[in-house]
Enzyme design. Structure first.
Site, short mmCIF file in Angstrom:
data_model
loop_
_atom_site.label_atom_id
_atom_site.label_comp_id
_atom_site.label_asym_id
_atom_site.label_seq_id
_atom_site.Cartn_x
_atom_site.Cartn_y
_atom_site.Cartn_z
CB THR A 71 -60.84 103.10 63.47
OG1 THR A 71 -61.70 102.12 62.89
CG2 THR A 71 -59.44 102.54 63.56
CE LYS A 110 -59.76 109.69 54.56
NZ LYS A 110 -59.15 108.65 55.37
CB VAL A 156 -53.03 114.24 54.28
CG1 VAL A 156 -52.35 113.73 53.00
CG2 VAL A 156 -54.19 115.16 53.93
N GLY A 187 -52.18 109.68 57.55
CA GLY A 187 -52.36 108.97 58.82
C GLY A 187 -51.24 109.24 59.80
CB ILE A 246 -46.82 109.95 57.11
CG1 ILE A 246 -46.88 108.47 56.73
CG2 ILE A 246 -45.56 110.60 56.55
CD1 ILE A 246 -47.01 108.24 55.23
CE LYS A 252 -56.08 109.94 52.93
NZ LYS A 252 -55.71 108.51 52.87
#
Lengths: 403, 403
Positions: free
Chosen positions: A10, A92, A119, A121, A123, A192
């Protein structure tokens, strides 16, 4: 700049697609190699199965590790750093263990090791944390770090579906993996939180065996309904505080009042908050996973390297002591066995199958839970929000005293 | 680095306090001057009433403009830039008009003009937008940009209080000013949306007279309850799209399904989303106002200057055409007058005092609303979320056809 991508799942595919399609083309970025397994068909001309070909290519500047897992990711990252390549990863699991080793190797070889996507994604959490640390001491980190478990809890409460039904749906949608244990047992959150604490406190939190981690594997629809009747939604939370050279650390289901930010974090979203001594609370919210948000975060790291924008430097060499007694909390424990005696020091009260335990040290509660699980392997527990629970305004008013 | 602060209100005080207290001390930051009005007692030794003393001080590197309003902020910012000072401001009103002028002056004099705190307060929105633009075309920006109006709408719906009651409470809490018109008439949102569109599209959107802006001054508790019965919360939204060298732009109350992110943005929080052609949707959420979050954003700009971290460069010289017809939406209009005839082209249906108008161009709806307000100055309207409204799944199923 030439980029090699290790792995074509992905994240690897997302990075490849953005570099091909978006404005980054105008920034002179291109993909030089894609590392795939030996037996994989090489459908793109960039594909190779040789890590040595990649690290020995003088033209490749940056290696994006998107293999996931511990090995060979760990060895490949080190090899790339030692060959003078900048390395970016969203992995992670491997950073949670080897952050200091990678960071030391990057410093030694004069290259960058960036990991924004690991951590939160999409954000910009790592960056937000690092920016806060430029001006302040961060005392608390707390939040919803795992999109899959949040999706499961949100769907259970919204659609009145069982844990197993929602997990199957999440697996069908690609939100959960065939082996979902990292997500539902709190391991992904622990990784995370570990990375976040390493950065926030400048420590190297490698030995996590003693740390209290309890997931959502045992949650039932009846639990969700019971909490909801009392005004709460349940979320899987990672939380850490520091004070006086000590810190605590916990991953556990936690209840939040229906109108809180946490209770209203839907689907596979993440919500991570930090508390700074001077600047107060800052919230970071957004899609914590997904191909494009995560790949976008990787590309941002690439551009920071290209534009020579340094991230915060940490040595991860501060010594701090983990304290299992530092934080006390109230807990709800559901168990078929009579666990009142195990918990009798903490004024347990009971309603139905649920014990309400008062002001027990977090580490102690997790130890006792391990004992309870030996008698009743379906038992479940959730903590109540720490600063909001006073007996006077507790929604849990109809408890019977435990004799 | 030495910093002069113009104005000593909420933002100015916050910046002063963080520089004094936090780790920034270790970064060699200090406050050289605080500009206050002539008649103000000079309680701190840094205080002066002379802007010339500040801009002529060779030791002052950065001027933080925290006066608010248009003049003299506009003149002082220009003066500081022309004297070779970096300038940082949180003043959205002045940037919305003069962004290109400030940016040109900064380029000419080889200094920085940064303004992260002007939109979204403590949310790193400007930076998030600029980072997205490093790699992608941003086609849509949409969100809750104003904390005060969000607090009012949230309290009305949560506590069943009237607009006037909640406004008075917000004024008491310091969330709303004595003259609340910038917040409740959508002007503050318009300023922030304007700054965001300038950056996103690289344009210079100065003449906003033609742009459709409708606030929440006329909303009643009955409106809030009516929307809620049909499954919606109402939020004051700023929204812009671009396509084919055209853009649209609107500030208006908008309905969101109860489980949406927007509906669940509480208190004085902001939620701003962008949509990138390749990277998809990114959400930015957090406290959009408040002393410490806003001052923190100012300090981050200061540190970016200190660490020589460039923000995205824009010339704001692209020419794009505003189109009032580009977007169509469904609207609910509450009016005592019979407005069916004014809106008859757009298949109005009626329930009680509310007309549901179908697929009307946004600009047209705002024009007609101005006509309606002449007959009924208490009239109100709200748009329905664009891509979610199909007649088949509309919650508004019991409308009567308008003859």
């Amino acid at each position: 700049m030439k980029i090699a991508i290790l792995g074509f799942g992905t994240v690897g595919k997302g990075v490849y697609e953005i570099v091909k399609k978006a404005n980054v083309q105008t920034q002179n970025l291109s993909v030089s190699h894609i590392l795939v397994r030996k037996n994989k068909p090489r459908v793109l001309k960039e594909m190779t199965d040789s890590i040595d070909e990649i690290v020995n290519d003088q033209e490749t500047d940056i290696v994006v590790e998107a293999l996931g897992g511990i090995e060979p990711a760990h060895q490949y990252i080190l090899k790339a750093l030692e060959h003078g390549k900048h390395v970016i990863t969203a992995n992670k699991a491997v950073i949670a263990i080897y952050l200091k080793q990678f960071s030391d190797a990057a410093n030694k070889h004069g290259v960058k090791f960036y990991f924004e996507a690991s951590v939160g994604g999409g954000i910009p959490w790592i960056q937000g944390l690092e920016k806060a640390l430029r001006i302040d001491t961060v005392n608390t980190i707390s939040g919803i770090f795992n999109g899959t478990s949040n999706f499961i809890l949100d769907q259970m409460s919204r659609n009145e579906e069982s844990f197993d039904e929602v997990l199957a749906e999440a697996q069908k949608l690609g939100y959960a993996e065939a082996d979902p244990s990292a997500d539902i047992d709190g391991i992904d959150v622990a990784n995370k939180l570990c990375i976040s604490a390493d950065i926030a406190y400048n420590i190297n939190l490698q030995d996590r065996k003693k740390l209290p981690i309890f997931g959502i594997r045992n949650i039932t629809l009846e639990d969700v309904d019971f909490f909801s009747q009392h005004g709460y939604a349940v979320k899987l939370i990672g939380r850490t505080h520091q004070a006086d050279n000590k810190f605590d650390y916990v991953v556990e289901p936690t209840l939040f009042a229906h109108h809180s930010l946490e209770a209203n974090t839907p689907d596979n979203y993440n919500l991570i908050s930090l508390n700074g001594e001077t600047i107060g609370k800052l919230d970071f919210f957004g899609q914590g996973a997904g191909m494009l948000p995560t790949a976008n975060a990787v590309i941002q790291d690439i551009l920071d390297i290209k534009e020579d924008k340094d991230h915060l430097k940490r040595n991860f060499d501060k010594k701090m002591i983990y304290s299992s007694e530092m934080t006390k909390a109230d807990y709800l424990v559901r168990a078929n066995a009579d666990v009142g005696s195990l918990l009798k020091e903490y004024s347990p009260t009971k309603e139905g199958n649920y014990y309400l335990i008062h002001q027990i040290p977090v580490g102690k509660m997790h130890q006792i839970m391990q004992v309870i699980l030996k008698d009743d392997d379906s038992a479940f527990m959730a903590s109540l929000p720490q600063d909001k629970i006073k007996s006077s305004d507790s929604h849990l008013s109809k408890q019977e005293a435990v004799a």
